[in-house]
Each structure stands twice: as C-alpha cells, then as structure tokens.
Design a protein around this motif. Sequence first.
Motif, PDB file in Angstrom:
ATOM      1  N   ALA A 216       0.860  -1.189   0.000  1.00 53.21           N
ATOM      2  CA  ALA A 216       0.000   0.000   0.000  1.00 53.21           C
ATOM      3  C   ALA A 216       0.891   1.233   0.000  1.00 53.21           C
ATOM      4  O   ALA A 216       2.012   1.211   0.517  1.00 53.21           O
ATOM      5  CB  ALA A 216      -0.911   0.002   1.219  1.00 53.21           C
ATOM      6  N   SER A 217       0.382   2.337  -0.594  1.00 55.44           N
ATOM      7  CA  SER A 217       1.177   3.557  -0.643  1.00 55.44           C
ATOM      8  C   SER A 217       0.267   4.778  -0.563  1.00 55.44           C
ATOM      9  O   SER A 217      -0.912   4.731  -0.931  1.00 55.44           O
ATOM     10  CB  SER A 217       2.015   3.613  -1.919  1.00 55.44           C
ATOM     11  OG  SER A 217       1.182   3.643  -3.070  1.00 55.44           O
ATOM     12  N   ALA A 218       0.852   5.865  -0.080  1.00 56.56           N
ATOM     13  CA  ALA A 218       0.165   7.151  -0.025  1.00 56.56           C
ATOM     14  C   ALA A 218       1.210   8.233  -0.281  1.00 56.56           C
ATOM     15  O   ALA A 218       2.366   8.113   0.153  1.00 56.56           O
ATOM     16  CB  ALA A 218      -0.506   7.363   1.328  1.00 56.56           C
ATOM     17  N   SER A 219       0.817   9.299  -0.986  1.00 49.48           N
ATOM     18  CA  SER A 219       1.777  10.351  -1.294  1.00 49.48           C
ATOM     19  C   SER A 219       1.074  11.687  -1.465  1.00 49.48           C
ATOM     20  O   SER A 219      -0.132  11.757  -1.712  1.00 49.48           O
ATOM     21  CB  SER A 219       2.563  10.018  -2.568  1.00 49.48           C
ATOM     22  OG  SER A 219       1.700   9.978  -3.693  1.00 49.48           O
ATOM     23  N   TYR A 220       1.885  12.747  -1.330  1.00 53.95           N
ATOM     24  CA  TYR A 220       1.411  14.109  -1.540  1.00 53.95           C
ATOM     25  C   TYR A 220       2.545  14.891  -2.190  1.00 53.95           C
ATOM     26  O   TYR A 220       3.714  14.766  -1.782  1.00 53.95           O
ATOM     27  CB  TYR A 220       1.007  14.766  -0.221  1.00 53.95           C
ATOM     28  CG  TYR A 220       0.521  16.195  -0.380  1.00 53.95           C
ATOM     29  CD1 TYR A 220      -0.799  16.462  -0.710  1.00 53.95           C
ATOM     30  CD2 TYR A 220       1.391  17.268  -0.223  1.00 53.95           C
ATOM     31  CE1 TYR A 220      -1.258  17.759  -0.867  1.00 53.95           C
ATOM     32  CE2 TYR A 220       0.944  18.573  -0.378  1.00 53.95           C
ATOM     33  CZ  TYR A 220      -0.375  18.812  -0.704  1.00 53.95           C
ATOM     34  OH  TYR A 220      -0.827  20.101  -0.869  1.00 53.95           O
ATOM     35  N   GLY A 221       2.217  15.685  -3.203  1.00 57.08           N
ATOM     36  CA  GLY A 221       3.258  16.443  -3.878  1.00 57.08           C
ATOM     37  C   GLY A 221       2.718  17.699  -4.530  1.00 57.08           C
ATOM     38  O   GLY A 221       1.552  17.758  -4.934  1.00 57.08           O
ATOM     39  N   THR A 222       3.562  18.718  -4.613  1.00 57.21           N
ATOM     40  CA  THR A 222       3.203  19.960  -5.291  1.00 57.21           C
ATOM     41  C   THR A 222       3.973  20.060  -6.598  1.00 57.21           C
ATOM     42  O   THR A 222       5.031  19.441  -6.771  1.00 57.21           O
ATOM     43  CB  THR A 222       3.503  21.185  -4.414  1.00 57.21           C
ATOM     44  OG1 THR A 222       4.909  21.224  -4.114  1.00 57.21           O
ATOM     45  CG2 THR A 222       2.718  21.122  -3.120  1.00 57.21           C
ATOM     46  N   SER A 223       3.441  20.841  -7.523  1.00 49.62           N
ATOM     47  CA  SER A 223       4.051  20.956  -8.854  1.00 49.62           C
ATOM     48  C   SER A 223       3.675  22.313  -9.447  1.00 49.62           C
ATOM     49  O   SER A 223       2.842  23.044  -8.893  1.00 49.62           O
ATOM     50  CB  SER A 223       3.563  19.827  -9.765  1.00 49.62           C
ATOM     51  OG  SER A 223       2.149  19.850  -9.880  1.00 49.62           O
ATOM     52  N   PHE A 224       4.282  22.635 -10.592  1.00 49.24           N
ATOM     53  CA  PHE A 224       3.914  23.867 -11.279  1.00 49.24           C
ATOM     54  C   PHE A 224       4.247  23.752 -12.761  1.00 49.24           C
ATOM     55  O   PHE A 224       5.037  22.898 -13.169  1.00 49.24           O
ATOM     56  CB  PHE A 224       4.635  25.076 -10.666  1.00 49.24           C
ATOM     57  CG  PHE A 224       6.100  25.190 -11.002  1.00 49.24           C
ATOM     58  CD1 PHE A 224       6.544  26.078 -11.977  1.00 49.24           C
ATOM     59  CD2 PHE A 224       7.042  24.427 -10.334  1.00 49.24           C
ATOM     60  CE1 PHE A 224       7.892  26.199 -12.282  1.00 49.24           C
ATOM     61  CE2 PHE A 224       8.399  24.538 -10.627  1.00 49.24           C
ATOM     62  CZ  PHE A 224       8.825  25.429 -11.606  1.00 49.24           C
ATOM     63  N   ARG A 225       3.583  24.598 -13.537  1.00 47.48           N
ATOM     64  CA  ARG A 225       3.868  24.704 -14.976  1.00 47.48           C
ATOM     65  C   ARG A 225       4.249  26.135 -15.299  1.00 47.48           C
ATOM     66  O   ARG A 225       3.530  27.081 -14.938  1.00 47.48           O
ATOM     67  CB  ARG A 225       2.658  24.301 -15.824  1.00 47.48           C
ATOM     68  CG  ARG A 225       2.956  24.396 -17.331  1.00 47.48           C
ATOM     69  CD  ARG A 225       1.765  24.017 -18.177  1.00 47.48           C
ATOM     70  NE  ARG A 225       0.756  25.054 -18.273  1.00 47.48           N
ATOM     71  CZ  ARG A 225       0.796  26.074 -19.143  1.00 47.48           C
ATOM     72  NH1 ARG A 225       1.834  26.231 -19.946  1.00 47.48           N
ATOM     73  NH2 ARG A 225      -0.195  26.949 -19.189  1.00 47.48           N
ATOM     74  N   ALA A 226       5.367  26.305 -15.987  1.00 42.14           N
ATOM     75  CA  ALA A 226       5.811  27.642 -16.375  1.00 42.14           C
ATOM     76  C   ALA A 226       5.024  28.121 -17.580  1.00 42.14           C
ATOM     77  O   ALA A 226       4.690  27.342 -18.472  1.00 42.14           O
ATOM     78  CB  ALA A 226       7.302  27.617 -16.706  1.00 42.14           C
TER      79      ALA A 226
END
Length: 624
Positions: free
Chosen positions: A407-417
């Motif tokens: 099992a896995s769980a994740s959180y992440g932020t990102s952006f587009r220029a």
Amino acid sequence: MTVFVSRHAALSSLALALAVPSALAQSANTAPLNNVLVTATRTPQLASDILSDTLSIDAEQIAQSGAGSLVDLLQRQRGIQIARNGGPGTNSTVYIRGANGNQNIVLVDGVRIGSATSGAASWSAIPLTAVDHIEIVYGPLSTLYGADAIGGVIQIFTKKGQGAPALSASVGYGSDNTRQIDAGISGATGGEHALSYALSAGKEKSDGFSSTLPASSAYNPDRDGYQRDNAAGQVGLQLAKGHELGAQFLTSRLDFQYDSGKSAFDTRSQQKLQNLALYSKNQILPIWSSLVQLSESRDKSFNATGTTAKERSQIDTKQTDLTWQNDVRVGADMLQLLYGHRKEQVESTLKETERERTTTSLAASYNMKRGDHLVNLGLRNDDSSQYGGKTTGAAGYGYRINGALRASASYGTSFRAPTFNELYYPAYGTESSKPEKGRNAELGLHYSAGATQLNAVYFHNRLTDLLVSTSPCLVSTVDPKKYPSCVYNVNHALLEGLSLSASRQLGAFGLNGNIDLLNARDESTGKSLARRAKKHANFAADYSAGALKAGVELELAGERFDDSANKTRLGGYGLVNLFATYRINADWSALVRWNNLADKQYEVARNYAASGAKLFAAIRYGYK
C-alpha cells in the motif's frame, strides 16, 4: 450516460479493488517485481521499491504492438488519452491523468524535449522504430524534474549497445500505401576499456487519408500523407571501473500534409527534433556516484499555407541543460542531490516571441527503506529569470503488507511555467502570466505475485492559477483595443480519478486490462475539461502456441466535449484490433496487425478524421 467520479464513489471503488488482491495474496506466490526503472527516482531502482505509480513498456511489447506511431502505442496504456488532428503524421496531444499536453514532461534518454512556444512535445515527430523501451510515471514530479511535471513524466529510451555485435532490420507495408523500413547495429567490446555502441536509422512514408471531415471549413478531400526520417545513436567508453564517458543523439524530421480548404496549394508542415547529450558517470566513492550531463534539444517547426513569405512561418526553439546529479548511499537508503541550469531560446518569423529565459535548480531527495516500510521525501527550488523562484515538495509512504502486496500514499506539489506564446504572442500573450500550480494527493495498492499483477490508484490533483484565454481581455494592464483576447491566470481545476489495471498469465493465455474513471473539470465553471473522457478502458487477450502468438485488443472511450463551454459533444467509441506474430527462426519473425477491425468512424477532435480499418504487415530480423 455521463458519470462523475465523486470522491466518495472513487474511494469506495478503490476499497473494493484493494480487497481483490488482498484476498489473492493469501494463497498466491509472493515473488516481487524484479524489473528496474529509472524515471521515478532518476536512478535505477527495483519497481517493488518505487512509491510512484509507474508503467513500463518493454522492447518485446513495442515490437509486437505493430503500432503505427508512438501516440498509437500510448493511447492503449492506462491513464492516457489522446487527441489528434487527423492521421499518424498530424499534430497530437497526450493527456496523462487528464493533465493537458503542456502539463507533462517528455524525456528522450534523459534529455527534455518540447517546444518552448507551445510547451508540448512534437509527438508525431518521435520515431517509434528508434525506441527500445518506455517508462511512464504518473503524478507530479516537479521535485525531480522541475517545471511542467504536473500530470506525469514519459521517458523514451533509445536502443543501447551490449554483448556481441548484433544487426536488426525490418520492412513493413500497410494500408494507405504505408511503407516502413529501419535498420540498426549495436554491441559492446569487453576488456578494461569497454566500448558500447548502438546506431539505428529508419524511414516511414504513407499516402495517408484526408485529415478533416466534410463538416470542417478546412475540408479538402485529398489525401494528407507524411514522411518521417530518423537516426539515433549512443556510444559509451569505460575509462576505468566505475567511470564512463558517453554521447547520444536523436534526429528526426517529419513532413506532413494537412487540410486548409480547397486550395490549389498543397498546405504542409515540417517538424524537426534534434537531441544531443554528453555525459560522464563516475563512481567517486563506494557510496557516492555522480552523473554530469550537458544536453541540447531543438524543436523546429515550419508551416506553409501558400507560396509567399506571409503564408509561411517558422519557429525554432532550443533548450540547453546542464545537470549534476549525486547519489549517496546511506546504508539501505539513498540521498540524492541535484543541480541544474536550463536555458530556453526561441527564434521565429514572429519576432515578438524571440526571447530567452534561464532557470537554475537545486533539489534534494531521500529514499528510505526500513523493513516493510518505504519513505520518500523531496524538495526543490527553481529560480527563473522570467517567473522568479518556485519551491516544490513531495512526500510518500509505502508499506509491504506481505511479499506480494504493498500500500502507498503520497502528496506532492508541482507547477507549470508559462509558455513563450502565453507570455509574448501578439494580441494573446501577457507578460504578467504566472505559473500554474498543482497539489496532488493519492492512495494506491500494488499486488505482484508470479503471473498476476494488480494495481489500484486513486488521485486528487487540484490546480490553481490556470492560464486561460478570454475574449474580451480582462487584464487591466493591457489595452483592450490591442488585445481583443488574451491569456491570464484565473481558473481552478480538479483532476480526480481512479485507475485500475490487472494482468494474468493462464498457461498459454495472457490477459490484461485497465479502466480509468476520470473527473477533469474547471471548478470555476463546473464544466468538464475539453477532450477528456470520463471513462476509458483497454482490454487485451493473447494466445501463444510454439512460434505463434496471436491476440485481440479492445479500446473503449466514453463521450467527452470538444470545447471548454461543453457545447460540442464527441461521442464514445469502441475499437477492436487483431494482431499475430510468428517466430520463423531465432533471427527472423513476422508481424500482421489489423487495427479498427469494424472500421469504426469516430472523432477524438471535432471535424478531424480518425483512422478507419488499417492492415499492416512486417518482416523483422534480429528483434528479440
């Protein structure tokens, strides 16, 4: 019927899906996956230790696919939908988990490709014959790759030399007078200063079919053909144990025709891709390895709608990247430190877009293993000469319930220029445009035991500051008379869904399938994002008997809208494909593929034609 993926429904479906592999795990063989992937962590790692949602397509799968293009191959994978303005040679968009084409990153052997003006890769120009294998990582990876990794990353690996010298070649023919030929040589020498090498070249030409339908104002009943020429190569020299210098390149030129009304002039376009990279891999200490890579990627586009200079346009974009990656082993853990410097440049007949920008990046990640527990942490800062500094982060946790189930769980932020078009294109771009931002959370369960593979992933990616075009322009700092429409940051969007996949080998039979339930919507209007179906699925079955392998594929797509206002509806469709391969001897094999068996008429973009029933056959030498 339209079905929305509510969070409650998605989580309920996920729980049901997770119960299946949990029950199987009680009695099945619990051997973990042993294939090694690179893209998810920027370093070779066992798939069983990777927390990101990943998918790989190996050389055998590509060879047996008989796909006419890279886009044809990708649209059969989970989590991916496509839109295309006609046949295999025309402009295409690849959506990963509902993210737009410029919200994803495409790499070729670690080299980032794509146009700085549109922000998207020229998919139709990438030659499938040069591809050895493909890795797809779903979800945000800005902490590893920087701007634009909102929906995911697709990395394409060309052929690499190893073992004794080997030749490979193929020749094929199919519907629309499609001709294809390619050849390659690869190998490696032994000894203290081993040299590995691989070189391939190919050519594909087709008469094609009319790219538009009669309802289009650009309709012309003529055939719109294409020609693609490509070459790729790699060379690596081992200076000493643990120290290697190398170079790699890819060049491809695509000439294709398209419709622009009933004109005597044959409207056409040309796209060129050119990648070159030099690298140095060094094992500095037993626990410390270093990779320095200098690369240049060019995306050139030429368009002609007539014979005069005003009826012709050209855009050349260049990306230059310097990367220094350091991987440090800390017991069973991995600490990665990364420095990057990227320069983007545009040369164009449209002088207003002739600009450049630079981005300097610093990143760190830590992958930890403690018994049945897996942890991944990442942090990155990108400092741009155009949009300033952006910091992104990610955290993931995985737990091995038993030898087969994780099992896995994740959180992440990102952006587009913002692209150069969104910044500088006359009467459209605005220099005040800010980067788009994403926040993604996901839960997953992955089961691997012998001949059975099961995956279930729920994701929730919320996007803000989306760049949209409005008419009239609502930006207070620009002249509305000069800007009848413009781009500016306004919208909020949600990319939410459930992705299920399964594969099973039952003796001579192989079964696999995937189902995607997607809710991609503009939260400020409540409308669905254009050209993304809420339901998409692929199923396949094959049978092997000695040298023969034959199978059937089914692709299903639900209805979707062609426009952001949701006024133009595109109907759902189902496609059936047949394929067969026959191993004549150790070196020779034959392939026959029949796509769209029922000659289904459908659209993935309004008033653009899609391929009907197509037959293709090939003879291959040296393909293993």
